[in-house]
Write a protein that holds these residues in place. Sequence first.
Motif, PDB file in Angstrom:
ATOM      1  N   GLY A 139       5.810  10.911   7.154  1.00  0.00           N
ATOM      2  CA  GLY A 139       6.210  10.126   8.320  1.00  0.00           C
ATOM      3  C   GLY A 139       6.656   8.712   8.012  1.00  0.00           C
ATOM      4  O   GLY A 139       6.947   7.952   8.931  1.00  0.00           O
ATOM      5  N   VAL A 140       6.710   8.349   6.715  1.00  0.00           N
ATOM      6  CA  VAL A 140       7.097   6.995   6.327  1.00  0.00           C
ATOM      7  C   VAL A 140       8.481   7.024   5.675  1.00  0.00           C
ATOM      8  O   VAL A 140       8.731   7.830   4.777  1.00  0.00           O
ATOM      9  CB  VAL A 140       6.085   6.371   5.348  1.00  0.00           C
ATOM     10  N   SER A 141       9.369   6.147   6.124  1.00  0.00           N
ATOM     11  CA  SER A 141      10.699   6.019   5.542  1.00  0.00           C
ATOM     12  C   SER A 141      10.776   4.743   4.712  1.00  0.00           C
ATOM     13  O   SER A 141       9.988   3.813   4.905  1.00  0.00           O
ATOM     14  CB  SER A 141      11.767   5.990   6.640  1.00  0.00           C
ATOM     15  N   PHE A 142      11.744   4.693   3.824  1.00  0.00           N
ATOM     16  CA  PHE A 142      11.859   3.534   2.940  1.00  0.00           C
ATOM     17  C   PHE A 142      12.338   2.297   3.683  1.00  0.00           C
ATOM     18  O   PHE A 142      11.812   1.197   3.469  1.00  0.00           O
ATOM     19  CB  PHE A 142      12.811   3.859   1.790  1.00  0.00           C
ATOM     20  N   LEU A 180      16.502   8.162   3.994  1.00  0.00           N
ATOM     21  CA  LEU A 180      15.608   7.050   3.651  1.00  0.00           C
ATOM     22  C   LEU A 180      15.354   6.114   4.826  1.00  0.00           C
ATOM     23  O   LEU A 180      14.567   5.173   4.692  1.00  0.00           O
ATOM     24  CB  LEU A 180      16.209   6.238   2.494  1.00  0.00           C
ATOM     25  N   SER A 181      16.013   6.338   5.941  1.00  0.00           N
ATOM     26  CA  SER A 181      15.927   5.436   7.084  1.00  0.00           C
ATOM     27  C   SER A 181      15.026   5.995   8.173  1.00  0.00           C
ATOM     28  O   SER A 181      15.018   7.206   8.439  1.00  0.00           O
ATOM     29  CB  SER A 181      17.333   5.209   7.657  1.00  0.00           C
ATOM     30  N   ARG A 212      13.422   7.117  -5.038  1.00  0.00           N
ATOM     31  CA  ARG A 212      12.162   7.285  -5.773  1.00  0.00           C
ATOM     32  C   ARG A 212      10.983   7.213  -4.817  1.00  0.00           C
ATOM     33  O   ARG A 212      10.044   8.018  -4.908  1.00  0.00           O
ATOM     34  CB  ARG A 212      12.027   6.199  -6.842  1.00  0.00           C
ATOM     35  N   PHE A 213      11.035   6.249  -3.907  1.00  0.00           N
ATOM     36  CA  PHE A 213       9.952   6.097  -2.932  1.00  0.00           C
ATOM     37  C   PHE A 213       9.834   7.338  -2.064  1.00  0.00           C
ATOM     38  O   PHE A 213       8.738   7.877  -1.865  1.00  0.00           O
ATOM     39  CB  PHE A 213      10.203   4.855  -2.066  1.00  0.00           C
ATOM     40  N   GLN A 214      10.958   7.796  -1.529  1.00  0.00           N
ATOM     41  CA  GLN A 214      10.926   8.871  -0.551  1.00  0.00           C
ATOM     42  C   GLN A 214      10.420  10.176  -1.151  1.00  0.00           C
ATOM     43  O   GLN A 214       9.822  11.005  -0.459  1.00  0.00           O
ATOM     44  CB  GLN A 214      12.321   9.084   0.040  1.00  0.00           C
ATOM     45  N   ALA A 215      10.616  10.344  -2.464  1.00  0.00           N
ATOM     46  CA  ALA A 215      10.174  11.568  -3.123  1.00  0.00           C
ATOM     47  C   ALA A 215       8.660  11.743  -3.076  1.00  0.00           C
ATOM     48  O   ALA A 215       8.153  12.873  -3.075  1.00  0.00           O
ATOM     49  CB  ALA A 215      10.656  11.574  -4.574  1.00  0.00           C
ATOM     50  N   LYS A 216       7.932  10.626  -3.020  1.00  0.00           N
ATOM     51  CA  LYS A 216       6.469  10.697  -3.018  1.00  0.00           C
ATOM     52  C   LYS A 216       5.864   9.922  -1.844  1.00  0.00           C
ATOM     53  O   LYS A 216       4.669   9.623  -1.851  1.00  0.00           O
ATOM     54  CB  LYS A 216       5.915  10.135  -4.322  1.00  0.00           C
ATOM     55  N   ASP A 249       0.820  -1.205   0.000  1.00  0.00           N
ATOM     56  CA  ASP A 249       0.000   0.000   0.000  1.00  0.00           C
ATOM     57  C   ASP A 249       0.859   1.262   0.000  1.00  0.00           C
ATOM     58  O   ASP A 249       0.535   2.248  -0.673  1.00  0.00           O
ATOM     59  CB  ASP A 249      -0.948  -0.004   1.200  1.00  0.00           C
ATOM     60  N   LEU A 250       1.968   1.215   0.710  1.00  0.00           N
ATOM     61  CA  LEU A 250       2.855   2.377   0.751  1.00  0.00           C
ATOM     62  C   LEU A 250       3.597   2.535  -0.573  1.00  0.00           C
ATOM     63  O   LEU A 250       3.853   3.661  -1.025  1.00  0.00           O
ATOM     64  CB  LEU A 250       3.838   2.250   1.916  1.00  0.00           C
ATOM     65  N   PHE A 251       3.946   1.425  -1.205  1.00  0.00           N
ATOM     66  CA  PHE A 251       4.575   1.490  -2.521  1.00  0.00           C
ATOM     67  C   PHE A 251       3.616   2.131  -3.528  1.00  0.00           C
ATOM     68  O   PHE A 251       4.017   2.953  -4.363  1.00  0.00           O
ATOM     69  CB  PHE A 251       4.986   0.093  -2.995  1.00  0.00           C
ATOM     70  N   ALA A 252       2.352   1.743  -3.465  1.00  0.00           N
ATOM     71  CA  ALA A 252       1.354   2.297  -4.390  1.00  0.00           C
ATOM     72  C   ALA A 252       1.217   3.805  -4.203  1.00  0.00           C
ATOM     73  O   ALA A 252       1.144   4.562  -5.194  1.00  0.00           O
ATOM     74  CB  ALA A 252       0.009   1.605  -4.181  1.00  0.00           C
ATOM     75  N   LYS A 253       1.203   4.251  -2.971  1.00  0.00           N
ATOM     76  CA  LYS A 253       1.068   5.689  -2.698  1.00  0.00           C
ATOM     77  C   LYS A 253       2.284   6.470  -3.193  1.00  0.00           C
ATOM     78  O   LYS A 253       2.178   7.660  -3.512  1.00  0.00           O
ATOM     79  CB  LYS A 253       0.864   5.909  -1.207  1.00  0.00           C
TER      80      LYS A 253
END
Length: 448
Positions: A216-219, A268-269, A208-212, A177-181
């Motif tokens: 409050g969510v880290s990779f 990213l952590s 790429r993940f962290q950009a969007k 779900d977080l990947f989709a967002k």
Amino acid sequence: MRTRTRSSYRVVVLMAVAALGAGVLSGCSKDSDEPSDGATSATSGGGGSEKGKTTLTVGLFGAFGYQEAGLYDDYMKLNPDIVIKQTTIERNENYYPPLLTHLGTGSGLADIQGVEIANINEVTSTQADKLMDLGKAPGVQKDSFLPWKWGQATNAAGKTIGLGTDIGPQGICYRKDLFAKAGLPTDRDEVSKLWAGDWQKYLDTGKRFQAKAPSGVSFVDAAGGVLNAILGGSPDRFYDKSGKIIYKTNPGVREAWDTAAGFAEAGLSAKLQQFTPAWNSGYANSKFATVACPPWMLGYIQDKAGAAGKDKWDVAATPTPSNWGGAFLTVPEAGKNKEEAAKLAAWLTAPEQQATLFTKRASFPSSQGAYALPAVKDAKHEYFDNAPIGEIFIKAAQDMPVQILGPKDSIIQQNLSDIGMLQVDQKGKSSKDGWNAAVKAIDNALDQ
């Protein structure tokens, strides 16, 4: 600390298996109680040794699961003249030093003694004359074990002093779900392709993940976790083949360090330390989207993430194969019943019994002969959207390189992760300063 999370991971296995529940692994059953902090003793078969029977003693640490899975009882049914008694000390750091002492004196030993992967090189290198050559024991088939696992307990003279029990081939557990967002693919095969073959691609995917990413969510959970996952698949790490410590000058170790530090430096952590209360709550509170995970950690994640995480977590392949954990069974030469003990050790580590342990205890087999059995090759994990964990972890296990192990691997790795990388991740120290702090701590530890 690293001695808990890598060397004594069996403490975590107890919690993980308790969380599996019925139906998560095909054919799984409910776990038994945890052992206490000290030694516990148990006898299978409902009593002590009986007149005219041979009593075999098994000395272990943590959660091997033989008694809980009913394997001792099964063996005694097949061999009515045998009674098995097990003694367990929960933590390897309390188990291993006395084992070395007993091997040195030739007294106080069980007929079978477990050895943790972090200690197998030292035992194989310095204690081989005190232990049976199990490569020649009846019922042992070298080809049924993974070559790299067999090699870890075989010395330069070709003597194999330990039979592999479990291993910890790793995957990357991720939140779909977080990947989709964040606009990333969610299918496990497509996710695996994002970073296939290179941990630097894992770092690039994190950016790429962290950009969007949701607020409050880290990779990743921790830069130290990434470091340990990379090092878990490095053929040469801390020692060369001659036994010389080389981690300071080994380009592979520095590359692993720089890559892991990149996760901290790029933000990213989640800056957590694994197996702490904050890390545990991070699962429930969606603080990170990925974590390197061996089979035994899946139940742990399920427990900490809870019902809300069901079907949101999935399992992909790691960029390169990596292993976390494992152990061996050895038979001391000083044992009173060493021939019968060798037969028991061979039976406990045979493919069928290793498959049973996977089904009931989440211990992934080191016996490649078990991989053809449906209980392993067809295993899926319901909580992780029915991820084909048998298929995923079999491939990781088979692709693992042969690693050069050293006697103080755990000390070096613990200080790299929990002293050096933790300073980079949590305290904002530079990569160089973190490395220097780790080297200083390692030098001090090795001088003691």
